[in-house]
Scaffold this motif. Structure first.
Motif, PDB file in Angstrom:
ATOM      1  N   GLU A 144      37.951  -8.277  34.121  1.00  0.00           N
ATOM      2  CA  GLU A 144      36.771  -7.737  33.455  1.00  0.00           C
ATOM      3  C   GLU A 144      36.410  -8.540  32.208  1.00  0.00           C
ATOM      4  O   GLU A 144      35.263  -8.864  31.978  1.00  0.00           O
ATOM      5  CB  GLU A 144      37.006  -6.264  33.083  1.00  0.00           C
ATOM      6  CG  GLU A 144      35.778  -5.583  32.494  1.00  0.00           C
ATOM      7  CD  GLU A 144      34.599  -5.577  33.471  1.00  0.00           C
ATOM      8  OE1 GLU A 144      33.453  -5.625  33.006  1.00  0.00           O
ATOM      9  OE2 GLU A 144      34.832  -5.535  34.706  1.00  0.00           O
ATOM     10  N   ASP A 145      37.396  -8.830  31.369  1.00  0.00           N
ATOM     11  CA  ASP A 145      37.146  -9.642  30.171  1.00  0.00           C
ATOM     12  C   ASP A 145      38.229 -10.714  30.053  1.00  0.00           C
ATOM     13  O   ASP A 145      38.736 -10.998  28.977  1.00  0.00           O
ATOM     14  CB  ASP A 145      37.099  -8.768  28.918  1.00  0.00           C
ATOM     15  CG  ASP A 145      38.359  -7.925  28.747  1.00  0.00           C
ATOM     16  OD1 ASP A 145      39.229  -7.964  29.641  1.00  0.00           O
ATOM     17  OD2 ASP A 145      38.473  -7.251  27.702  1.00  0.00           O
ATOM     18  N   ASP A 146      38.564 -11.270  31.201  1.00  0.00           N
ATOM     19  CA  ASP A 146      39.649 -12.248  31.286  1.00  0.00           C
ATOM     20  C   ASP A 146      39.133 -13.506  31.975  1.00  0.00           C
ATOM     21  O   ASP A 146      38.659 -13.431  33.116  1.00  0.00           O
ATOM     22  CB  ASP A 146      40.821 -11.640  32.076  1.00  0.00           C
ATOM     23  CG  ASP A 146      42.107 -12.426  31.890  1.00  0.00           C
ATOM     24  OD1 ASP A 146      42.088 -13.401  31.114  1.00  0.00           O
ATOM     25  OD2 ASP A 146      43.118 -12.067  32.514  1.00  0.00           O
ATOM     26  N   TYR A 147      39.213 -14.633  31.283  1.00  0.00           N
ATOM     27  CA  TYR A 147      38.665 -15.880  31.810  1.00  0.00           C
ATOM     28  C   TYR A 147      39.716 -16.983  31.712  1.00  0.00           C
ATOM     29  O   TYR A 147      40.636 -16.928  30.890  1.00  0.00           O
ATOM     30  CB  TYR A 147      37.414 -16.285  31.023  1.00  0.00           C
ATOM     31  CG  TYR A 147      36.372 -15.196  30.960  1.00  0.00           C
ATOM     32  CD1 TYR A 147      35.464 -15.025  31.991  1.00  0.00           C
ATOM     33  CD2 TYR A 147      36.305 -14.331  29.869  1.00  0.00           C
ATOM     34  CE1 TYR A 147      34.493 -14.019  31.937  1.00  0.00           C
ATOM     35  CE2 TYR A 147      35.359 -13.321  29.808  1.00  0.00           C
ATOM     36  CZ  TYR A 147      34.455 -13.169  30.856  1.00  0.00           C
ATOM     37  OH  TYR A 147      33.515 -12.173  30.793  1.00  0.00           O
ATOM     38  N   GLU A 148      39.560 -18.002  32.567  1.00  0.00           N
ATOM     39  CA  GLU A 148      40.531 -19.091  32.540  1.00  0.00           C
ATOM     40  C   GLU A 148      39.893 -20.411  32.940  1.00  0.00           C
ATOM     41  O   GLU A 148      38.863 -20.458  33.626  1.00  0.00           O
ATOM     42  CB  GLU A 148      41.717 -18.780  33.455  1.00  0.00           C
ATOM     43  CG  GLU A 148      41.359 -18.608  34.922  1.00  0.00           C
ATOM     44  CD  GLU A 148      42.541 -18.156  35.763  1.00  0.00           C
ATOM     45  OE1 GLU A 148      43.557 -17.716  35.197  1.00  0.00           O
ATOM     46  OE2 GLU A 148      42.438 -18.246  37.012  1.00  0.00           O
ATOM     47  N   LEU A 149      40.520 -21.478  32.480  1.00  0.00           N
ATOM     48  CA  LEU A 149      40.183 -22.837  32.884  1.00  0.00           C
ATOM     49  C   LEU A 149      41.323 -23.388  33.726  1.00  0.00           C
ATOM     50  O   LEU A 149      42.493 -23.266  33.343  1.00  0.00           O
ATOM     51  CB  LEU A 149      39.973 -23.739  31.656  1.00  0.00           C
ATOM     52  CG  LEU A 149      38.701 -23.542  30.847  1.00  0.00           C
ATOM     53  CD1 LEU A 149      38.746 -24.363  29.556  1.00  0.00           C
ATOM     54  CD2 LEU A 149      37.471 -23.934  31.672  1.00  0.00           C
ATOM     55  N   VAL A 150      40.981 -23.950  34.849  1.00  0.00           N
ATOM     56  CA  VAL A 150      41.979 -24.579  35.713  1.00  0.00           C
ATOM     57  C   VAL A 150      41.819 -26.087  35.535  1.00  0.00           C
ATOM     58  O   VAL A 150      40.819 -26.679  35.965  1.00  0.00           O
ATOM     59  CB  VAL A 150      41.780 -24.182  37.188  1.00  0.00           C
ATOM     60  CG1 VAL A 150      42.858 -24.815  38.060  1.00  0.00           C
ATOM     61  CG2 VAL A 150      41.791 -22.661  37.322  1.00  0.00           C
ATOM     62  N   THR A 151      42.778 -26.685  34.861  1.00  0.00           N
ATOM     63  CA  THR A 151      42.656 -28.105  34.506  1.00  0.00           C
ATOM     64  C   THR A 151      44.032 -28.694  34.282  1.00  0.00           C
ATOM     65  O   THR A 151      45.045 -27.995  34.278  1.00  0.00           O
ATOM     66  CB  THR A 151      41.764 -28.255  33.258  1.00  0.00           C
ATOM     67  OG1 THR A 151      41.415 -29.623  33.088  1.00  0.00           O
ATOM     68  CG2 THR A 151      42.462 -27.736  32.017  1.00  0.00           C
ATOM     69  N   GLY A 156      51.442 -32.024  33.258  1.00  0.00           N
ATOM     70  CA  GLY A 156      50.925 -33.095  34.095  1.00  0.00           C
ATOM     71  C   GLY A 156      50.375 -32.591  35.417  1.00  0.00           C
ATOM     72  O   GLY A 156      49.974 -33.384  36.271  1.00  0.00           O
ATOM     73  N   LYS A 157      50.335 -31.268  35.580  1.00  0.00           N
ATOM     74  CA  LYS A 157      49.817 -30.666  36.802  1.00  0.00           C
ATOM     75  C   LYS A 157      48.560 -29.856  36.496  1.00  0.00           C
ATOM     76  O   LYS A 157      48.401 -29.322  35.392  1.00  0.00           O
ATOM     77  CB  LYS A 157      50.871 -29.759  37.440  1.00  0.00           C
ATOM     78  CG  LYS A 157      52.150 -30.478  37.853  1.00  0.00           C
ATOM     79  CD  LYS A 157      53.154 -29.495  38.429  1.00  0.00           C
ATOM     80  CE  LYS A 157      54.451 -30.207  38.845  1.00  0.00           C
ATOM     81  NZ  LYS A 157      55.450 -29.251  39.383  1.00  0.00           N
ATOM     82  N   VAL A 158      47.686 -29.738  37.484  1.00  0.00           N
ATOM     83  CA  VAL A 158      46.513 -28.886  37.340  1.00  0.00           C
ATOM     84  C   VAL A 158      46.952 -27.444  37.487  1.00  0.00           C
ATOM     85  O   VAL A 158      47.600 -27.074  38.469  1.00  0.00           O
ATOM     86  CB  VAL A 158      45.453 -29.235  38.410  1.00  0.00           C
ATOM     87  CG1 VAL A 158      44.295 -28.244  38.346  1.00  0.00           C
ATOM     88  CG2 VAL A 158      44.950 -30.656  38.208  1.00  0.00           C
ATOM     89  N   GLN A 159      46.638 -26.639  36.504  1.00  0.00           N
ATOM     90  CA  GLN A 159      47.065 -25.242  36.522  1.00  0.00           C
ATOM     91  C   GLN A 159      46.074 -24.379  35.756  1.00  0.00           C
ATOM     92  O   GLN A 159      45.224 -24.885  35.018  1.00  0.00           O
ATOM     93  CB  GLN A 159      48.463 -25.109  35.900  1.00  0.00           C
ATOM     94  CG  GLN A 159      48.544 -25.571  34.462  1.00  0.00           C
ATOM     95  CD  GLN A 159      49.973 -25.722  33.964  1.00  0.00           C
ATOM     96  OE1 GLN A 159      50.639 -26.722  34.222  1.00  0.00           O
ATOM     97  NE2 GLN A 159      50.447 -24.713  33.258  1.00  0.00           N
ATOM     98  N   ALA A 160      46.170 -23.072  35.935  1.00  0.00           N
ATOM     99  CA  ALA A 160      45.280 -22.133  35.267  1.00  0.00           C
ATOM    100  C   ALA A 160      45.755 -21.878  33.842  1.00  0.00           C
ATOM    101  O   ALA A 160      46.955 -21.719  33.592  1.00  0.00           O
ATOM    102  CB  ALA A 160      45.223 -20.829  36.046  1.00  0.00           C
ATOM    103  N   HIS A 161      44.803 -21.832  32.914  1.00  0.00           N
ATOM    104  CA  HIS A 161      45.108 -21.583  31.509  1.00  0.00           C
ATOM    105  C   HIS A 161      44.251 -20.420  31.034  1.00  0.00           C
ATOM    106  O   HIS A 161      43.015 -20.511  31.009  1.00  0.00           O
ATOM    107  CB  HIS A 161      44.817 -22.820  30.661  1.00  0.00           C
ATOM    108  CG  HIS A 161      45.589 -24.036  31.085  1.00  0.00           C
ATOM    109  ND1 HIS A 161      46.859 -24.317  30.635  1.00  0.00           N
ATOM    110  CD2 HIS A 161      45.257 -25.044  31.935  1.00  0.00           C
ATOM    111  CE1 HIS A 161      47.278 -25.456  31.177  1.00  0.00           C
ATOM    112  NE2 HIS A 161      46.329 -25.906  31.970  1.00  0.00           N
ATOM    113  N   GLY A 162      44.888 -19.331  30.654  1.00  0.00           N
ATOM    114  CA  GLY A 162      44.163 -18.191  30.122  1.00  0.00           C
ATOM    115  C   GLY A 162      43.578 -18.503  28.762  1.00  0.00           C
ATOM    116  O   GLY A 162      44.180 -19.234  27.964  1.00  0.00           O
ATOM    117  N   LEU A 163      42.393 -17.957  28.473  1.00  0.00           N
ATOM    118  CA  LEU A 163      41.686 -18.256  27.235  1.00  0.00           C
ATOM    119  C   LEU A 163      41.755 -17.064  26.285  1.00  0.00           C
ATOM    120  O   LEU A 163      41.576 -15.920  26.696  1.00  0.00           O
ATOM    121  CB  LEU A 163      40.238 -18.612  27.531  1.00  0.00           C
ATOM    122  CG  LEU A 163      40.061 -19.742  28.561  1.00  0.00           C
ATOM    123  CD1 LEU A 163      38.593 -19.977  28.852  1.00  0.00           C
ATOM    124  CD2 LEU A 163      40.732 -21.028  28.085  1.00  0.00           C
TER     125      LEU A 163
END
Length: 803
Positions: A144-151, A156-163
């Protein structure tokens, strides 16, 4: 917030305290008939590092008080004590509703905030794919109010990062990712709310984990790089032992008390007397918050300047120069010679360099402090002063008579609605940073195409008319303005540009600026550039005079320029700088303590302030470099090596830490390890002549004369006037029996270094060995002309029968 790919350890701006540079290089032997084999002395530090090292009256500064001794206060207790003085911006609303509403939606009010679906949802929903350079990342909504960047992350790996938070509002927003050790990192992927698209603030660069400037590195660390200017009364609370943070702030975002200071006593007083008939007419708590125009300017400075923090503890109303070291135009490419911004320099330095500031103009004359927008749009803002009439305000501020300007006839453009018709188009040119953030230069400079032709300094005419050349622009401005173009601004810019390249006799012009320019910033610039001319007696005399300049920026810069000779025990320079350990302004005291670092008592006020400065910058590679140099010059070599190692680990793309570590290792006899470090340094910075020179010395110490010769040849190819490298190369050629090349190279060394006697003396020893006596006598005479007291030259002269 976008930082450069490599952290630059250069003299500038802490700028600058560079390590001592007295090389014991390859030397010719004492003459005893025929010369013997050459030898290589120990390395010493030679590379400059980064030392990005006021009240109503900046000449006075604050009271001289030592930092408190004793056990440090735990962060939570320190925060509780300091933040008790703060009431929060919401407490201002009831009495100051209009100002509060102006501030609430301003760039200051929204400088940092928690994630909010009403403001952030469009950037993540629907899911967005982001292509940047060779990478593909994603922005997506998780809840609902939770967003992330996958980068690409730290692993050294592409992974999800909570903001966790957002910083900025327009023209871009960056998001913060929480990491271990109390860290928050600013993502390199940013949202453009106008174009409704994601982009990389580094453009097409492909930064990778492990780099200082990658978004997971220290160059994009929120605690060190963003937090103090995006929040109110920040305490960074970095712990070196655990390499972690416990960062706290009085209020998230740039609140009312970021500029007014803690107002809790004012709020309590107002609440106590609300509605009471015995309410005094004067609120006694407001006395300390009534700031002068210069104090208000200094409140803006910390977050609108390229500077280094000296204390990490600025409080509104205090002097800028008690807490910061300002970066000014120097020999690097940080600013253009006329003061225009070149690198990401923000506004403060260029504003201080301007005639507007010198005339008494201050930030709030043009900007509404609560909306942070212009008080009046367009040319009308400029016409409030340049309309031809002196206002009561300008008379009260003591401003000089202001020239009347008609924008149309002055600009030679038809109207304000077309490019070039606005005052700011010519006098406040735009530079875009972080791909999307245009910022105006606040130097109020004058477009001068002649400076473009001579020195490559950009002019506003060709910034707009990029299909024309500088000759076209010059012809037009000369037709329009004639002799007016040959103004002091042009002459000073030419002088600074020449000094930036160490042009012969440019020091004469620098002395003129130091003695006659009424703007303290340009006097500081001249003092800084004089460092390249310390061999000139008149320069050293002028710098000694600048130590008593009325402005602290000039005094501090003069100290740093005298740094190389301040190490000479009992010298006039050392004595004069020692007196500045008691200067009323902290920046000057710290500069003096740094210049005297090999002998300064760290239990004195200035000594403790220097150590506190080290603590304030201990979370960055430059801070580690600074401490490494400090301990090196105090002959604590093992401790210095530890600091340089940490700097090299924290900034894997920078060659400077490896160079300094190599120099230090050589002092403790670890020559092979020193050479290994120098190989890393030359690989990272193959065009850095000094690194190759030091590698040559190291190889010679290990007995690799051919390898040393190759590196010396590479050195002088990069820097044909590197006197020490030419001198040593001449001796290396002689050792390899390449006598003709030895003599010609030593001749080059004599021309490159016209003060030293060592090259002509070395040439004399070779000529003597070859029995070319008359040439040898003339060479040794040249050595004695340069240094009549050179004992080796005197001895050889006598052996050759000289009289």
């Amino acid at each position: 917030m976008a930082k450069k790919r490599k952290q630059k350890h250069r003299k500038s701006s802490k700028q600058a305290a560079s390590p001592k540079s007295e090389s014991k290089v390859v030397q010719a032997p004492k003459a005893s008939g025929t010369p013997g084999a050459m030898y290589v002395g120990l390395f010493v530090l030679a590379l400059g590092i980064s030392y990005f090292v006021s009240r109503p009256n900046p000449e006075t500064g604050g009271p001289l008080q030592p930092p408190p001794p004793g056990t440090p206060i735990p962060p939570e207790q320190q925060a509780e004590k300091i933040f008790a003085a703060y009431a929060g911006s919401d407490s201002c609303r009831a009495c100051h509703e209009n100002q509060f509403n102006d501030w609430k939606t301003s760039h200051h009010g929204l400088a940092e905030r928690e994630i909010r679906p009403d403001m952030d949802n469009e950037a993540f929903d629907p899911h967005r794919e982001i292509r940047h350079a060779s990478q593909t990342s994603e922005a997506r909504k998780k809840g609902e109010d939770d967003y992330e960047l996958v980068t690409l992350g730290k692993s050294g790996k592409v992974q999800a990062h909570g903001l966790k938070r957002a910083i900025g509002v327009s023209p871009l927003l960056q998001y913060l990712v929480e990491e271990e050790g109390g860290r928050y990192q600013a993502a390199e992927l940013a949202w453009d709310p106008h174009k409704k698209e994601w982009f990389n603030v580094y453009g097409n660069e492909d930064r990778v984990p492990g780099e200082w400037g990658h978004w997971t590195g220290r160059g994009m660390n929120w605690n060190a790089m963003c937090a103090s200017c995006h929040n109110t009364r920040l305490l960074k609370n970095y712990d070196l032992a655990s390499d972690s943070y416990d960062t706290r702030m009085a209020e998230m975002g740039v609140g009312c008390e970021s500029c007014h200071g803690g107002m809790n006593d004012h709020v309590e007083w107002q609440n106590e007397y609300v509605g009471r008939p015995d309410r005094p007419t004067e609120d006694p708590t407001l006395k300390k918050h009534r700031f002068s125009r210069d104090q208000m300017r200094d409140n803006c400075g910390p977050c609108h300047a390229r500077r280094t923090e000296l204390t990490g503890d600025y409080v509104p109303g205090e002097s800028f120069f008690d807490h910061y070291s300002l970066v000014v135009p120097d020999e690097t490419d940080v600013f253009y010679p006329d003061g225009q911004v070149w690198d990401e320099d923000y506004e403060f330095t260029s504003f201080l360099s301007s005639r507007m500031h010198a005339a008494g103009v201050r930030c709030f004359d043009c900007h509404n402090p609560h909306t942070a927008k212009l008080r009046i749009p367009g040319n009308l803002m400029c016409m409030t002063c340049h309309g031809g009439e002196q206002t009561p305000e300008t008379e009260a501020w003591g401003m000089p008579k202001i020239p009347k300007i008609d924008p149309i006839s002055h600009s030679h453009h038809k109207s304000e609605t077309e490019p070039g018709g606005r005052c700011v188009d010519c006098h406040m040119p735009l530079t875009t940073y972080m791909q999307r953030h245009p910022r105006r230069d606040h130097g109020f400079t004058i477009p001068d195409p002649l400076l473009t032709k001579q020195f490559g300094i950009p002019n506003a005419c060709n910034r707009c008319h990029d299909d024309k050349d500088a000759n076209w622009a010059l012809a037009n401005v000369e037709k329009w303005y004639g002799e007016k173009m040959n103004r002091p601004y042009r002459i000073r810019s030419q002088w600074v540009a020449m000094a930036k390249t160490n042009a012969p006799r440019a020091h004469i012009n620098l002395i003129d600026i130091a003695q006659n320019d009424t703007n303290f910033l340009w006097r500081a610039v001249s003092a800084g550039l004089m460092r390249g001319y310390l061999h000139e007696p008149t320069v050293r005399e002028e710098l000694l005079k600048r130590l008593t300049d009325k402005h602290p920026l000039v005094r501090g810069t003069a100290v740093l320029s005298l740094d190389p000779v301040a190490q000479q025990h009992g010298s006039r320079e050392q004595t004069a700088i020692h007196n500045l350990l008691q200067d009323p302004v902290r920046k000057v005291r710290i500069d003096a303590a740094w210049a005297l670092r090999s002998i300064v008592d760290t239990n004195t006020i200035a000594g403790r302030e220097l150590l506190n400065y080290f603590a304030a910058t201990a979370d960055q590679p430059a801070g580690m470099m600074q401490q490494g140099v400090f301990h090196y010059d105090r002959t604590n070599y093992s401790l210095a090596a530890d600091f340089f190692r940490r700097a090299s680990t924290w900034d894997t793309n920078s060659a400077a830490p490896h160079h300094e570590l190599a120099v230090t290792l050589s002092q403790i006899g670890e020559n092979r390890k020193a050479v290994d470090e120098l190989r890393v340094a030359t690989k990272l910075a193959p065009e850095q002549a000094e690194f190759r020179y030091k590698l040559a010395l190291g190889l010679h110490e290990l007995g690799d004369v051919p390898g040393a010769t190759r590196e010396l040849e590479a050195t002088v190819e990069i820097d044909p006037n590197h006197g020490s490298a030419l001198y040593n190369l001449g001796l290396a050629y002689d050792q390899l029996n390449r006598t003709g090349e030895a003599l010609s190279t030593l001749r080059r060394a004599e021309r490159a270094d016209q003060l030293s006697s060592r090259a002509p003396y070395a040439r004399a020893t070779i000529l003597a060995r070859m029995r070319r006596q008359s040439e040898a006598i003339e060479a040794v005479r040249q050595a004695l002309r340069r240094n009549p007291n050179d004992p080796n030259a005197r001895q050889l002269y006598q052996q050759l029968g000289g009289k």
